[in-house]
Motif scaffolding. Structure first.
Motif, short mmCIF file in Angstrom:
data_model
loop_
_atom_site.label_atom_id
_atom_site.label_comp_id
_atom_site.label_asym_id
_atom_site.label_seq_id
_atom_site.Cartn_x
_atom_site.Cartn_y
_atom_site.Cartn_z
N ARG A 26 0.81 -1.22 0.00
CA ARG A 26 0.00 0.00 0.00
C ARG A 26 0.84 1.27 0.00
O ARG A 26 0.39 2.31 -0.46
CB ARG A 26 -0.93 0.03 1.22
CG ARG A 26 -1.89 -1.15 1.35
CD ARG A 26 -2.69 -1.40 0.09
NE ARG A 26 -3.85 -2.24 0.32
CZ ARG A 26 -3.84 -3.56 0.35
NH1 ARG A 26 -2.70 -4.21 0.19
NH2 ARG A 26 -4.96 -4.25 0.54
N LEU A 27 2.05 1.20 0.54
CA LEU A 27 2.91 2.38 0.64
C LEU A 27 4.27 2.11 0.04
O LEU A 27 4.72 0.97 -0.03
CB LEU A 27 3.10 2.79 2.11
CG LEU A 27 1.87 3.21 2.91
CD1 LEU A 27 2.29 3.57 4.33
CD2 LEU A 27 1.14 4.36 2.26
N CYS A 72 1.45 6.88 -1.40
CA CYS A 72 0.42 5.84 -1.43
C CYS A 72 0.54 5.10 -2.76
O CYS A 72 0.39 5.68 -3.83
CB CYS A 72 -0.97 6.45 -1.28
SG CYS A 72 -2.30 5.25 -1.36
N LYS A 73 0.81 3.81 -2.68
CA LYS A 73 0.95 2.97 -3.87
C LYS A 73 -0.39 2.37 -4.28
O LYS A 73 -0.68 2.20 -5.47
CB LYS A 73 1.97 1.86 -3.57
CG LYS A 73 2.26 0.93 -4.73
CD LYS A 73 3.29 -0.10 -4.31
CE LYS A 73 3.61 -1.08 -5.43
NZ LYS A 73 4.59 -2.11 -4.99
N ASP A 98 -4.66 2.27 -2.66
CA ASP A 98 -5.58 2.61 -1.58
C ASP A 98 -6.62 1.51 -1.35
O ASP A 98 -7.66 1.74 -0.71
CB ASP A 98 -6.29 3.93 -1.86
CG ASP A 98 -7.12 3.89 -3.14
OD1 ASP A 98 -7.09 2.85 -3.83
OD2 ASP A 98 -7.79 4.90 -3.44
N LEU A 144 -3.74 4.73 6.26
CA LEU A 144 -3.59 4.81 4.81
C LEU A 144 -4.37 5.99 4.24
O LEU A 144 -3.89 6.69 3.34
CB LEU A 144 -4.06 3.50 4.16
CG LEU A 144 -3.93 3.39 2.65
CD1 LEU A 144 -2.48 3.52 2.22
CD2 LEU A 144 -4.50 2.04 2.17
N LYS A 145 -5.55 6.23 4.76
CA LYS A 145 -6.38 7.35 4.29
C LYS A 145 -5.69 8.68 4.56
O LYS A 145 -5.66 9.57 3.69
CB LYS A 145 -7.74 7.30 4.99
CG LYS A 145 -8.73 8.37 4.55
CD LYS A 145 -10.08 8.15 5.22
CE LYS A 145 -11.12 9.15 4.72
NZ LYS A 145 -10.84 10.53 5.22
N LYS A 175 -2.73 9.02 2.09
CA LYS A 175 -3.18 9.25 0.72
C LYS A 175 -3.65 10.68 0.50
O LYS A 175 -3.37 11.29 -0.53
CB LYS A 175 -4.31 8.28 0.38
CG LYS A 175 -4.91 8.50 -1.00
CD LYS A 175 -6.19 7.70 -1.19
CE LYS A 175 -6.84 8.04 -2.54
NZ LYS A 175 -8.15 7.37 -2.69
#
Length: 293
Positions: free
Chosen positions: A97-98, A117-118, A120, A132-133, A136
């Motif tokens: 994800r990152l 962010c890779k 989401d 993650l939110k 992003k």
């Protein structure tokens, strides 16, 4: 505000995955190969156990820090809060994800490169998805060290206080209750009552402790790049969270000395050099650099 470097200097002296299936549906073919490979290996090791007993990196660190009978972490441990945020960043990186921004022609250091962010796609874990939110939606991007501080609420900027992830230990403990590892009780401390989470499934805790011990004893490998990335991260973050000693306490003196010697070897590694090696996870080593250098 105590810096991460100050918190992690020196060695301490001796003294839910069940919802993963929903997130898997969001993944594209070939994504998170390393993560899935590791999970496949766990399935072989954990035959007979339910999927709920597979723990995230954050849950493993918290479980190492919890007192089995009392059900809470040491009141004197002021490192575990930031350590758990570091676990989140690495967990998200391992799950694809990152990632760190490219180093560029000027070869930026790990600690100056921004976290990007890779993907989401939901992870199925509320804490991870919340972190993650934030990452992003934040522009311009922040560095690893900044994110550890922001997610911990260690900022003097009132406009950035909303990044703090609240009640992280309690939320992780509730995850472990749902997975049958802990239970919930109320304990009276004279002036107040506190919710505690004593250990109820000692098998899971002992398996985790044994895994940590074996990583620096029977299954020790001299080259970090050959070590499972999640296990490598667990050793670093357990140390930075001041809970690694709990896993080594049951060892005999000679085993303890050997284990600590090998942990020192890991701590003496140069993150920049390790991150540049083939197959390395750069964000993992950026987190290590934030806590150890």
């Amino acid at each position: 505000m105590t810096s991460l470097t100050q918190r992690s200097s020196g060695l301490v002296q001796r003294r839910t995955e069940a919802s993963r299936n929903a997130a898997d549906k969001e993944k594209s073919p070939g994504e998170d190969d390393e993560y899935e490979s590791r999970r496949g290996e766990e399935e072989d090791e954990d035959k007979g156990d339910s999927k709920e007993t597979r723990l995230t990196l954050m849950e493993e660190v918290l479980l190492l820090g919890l007192k089995d009978r009392e059900g809470y972490t040491s009141f004197w441990n002021d490192c575990i809060s930031s350590g758990l945020r570091g676990c989140m960043l690495i967990e998200l990186a391992i799950r694809g994800r990152l990632q760190l921004e490219a180093s560029g022609m000027r070869r930026k250091s790990l600690l100056t490169r921004k976290v990007l962010c890779k993907s989401d796609a939901p992870t199925g874990d509320m804490l991870l998805d919340e972190a993650l939110k934030h990452i992003k939606e934040t522009q311009p991007p922040e560095t690893v060290q900044s994110w550890v501080e922001l997610l911990s609420g260690e900022t003097w900027n009132p406009l950035k206080l909303h990044y703090q992830l609240r009640n992280v230990r309690e939320r992780l403990a509730k995850n472990l209750v749902e997975k049958g590892v802990l239970t919930t009780e109320k304990q009276n401390f004279l002036l107040f009552d506190m919710t505690t989470h004593p250990l109820t499934n000692n098998t899971i805790k002992q398996r985790l402790v044994r895994k940590v011990q074996e990583a620096v004893l029977e299954k020790w490998v001299n080259e970090p790049q050959r070590m499972d990335k999640r296990l490598l991260a667990l050793l670093f973050l357990a140390h930075s969270s001041d809970v690694l000693e709990n896993a080594f306490a049951p060892l005999l003196d000679d085993q303890y000395d050997l284990a600590m010697k090998r942990v020192r070897l890991l701590l003496d590694l140069e993150p920049e050099a390790e991150a540049a090696k083939s197959g390395a996870n750069e964000l993992l080593w950026a987190v290590v650099a934030a806590f150890t250098k």
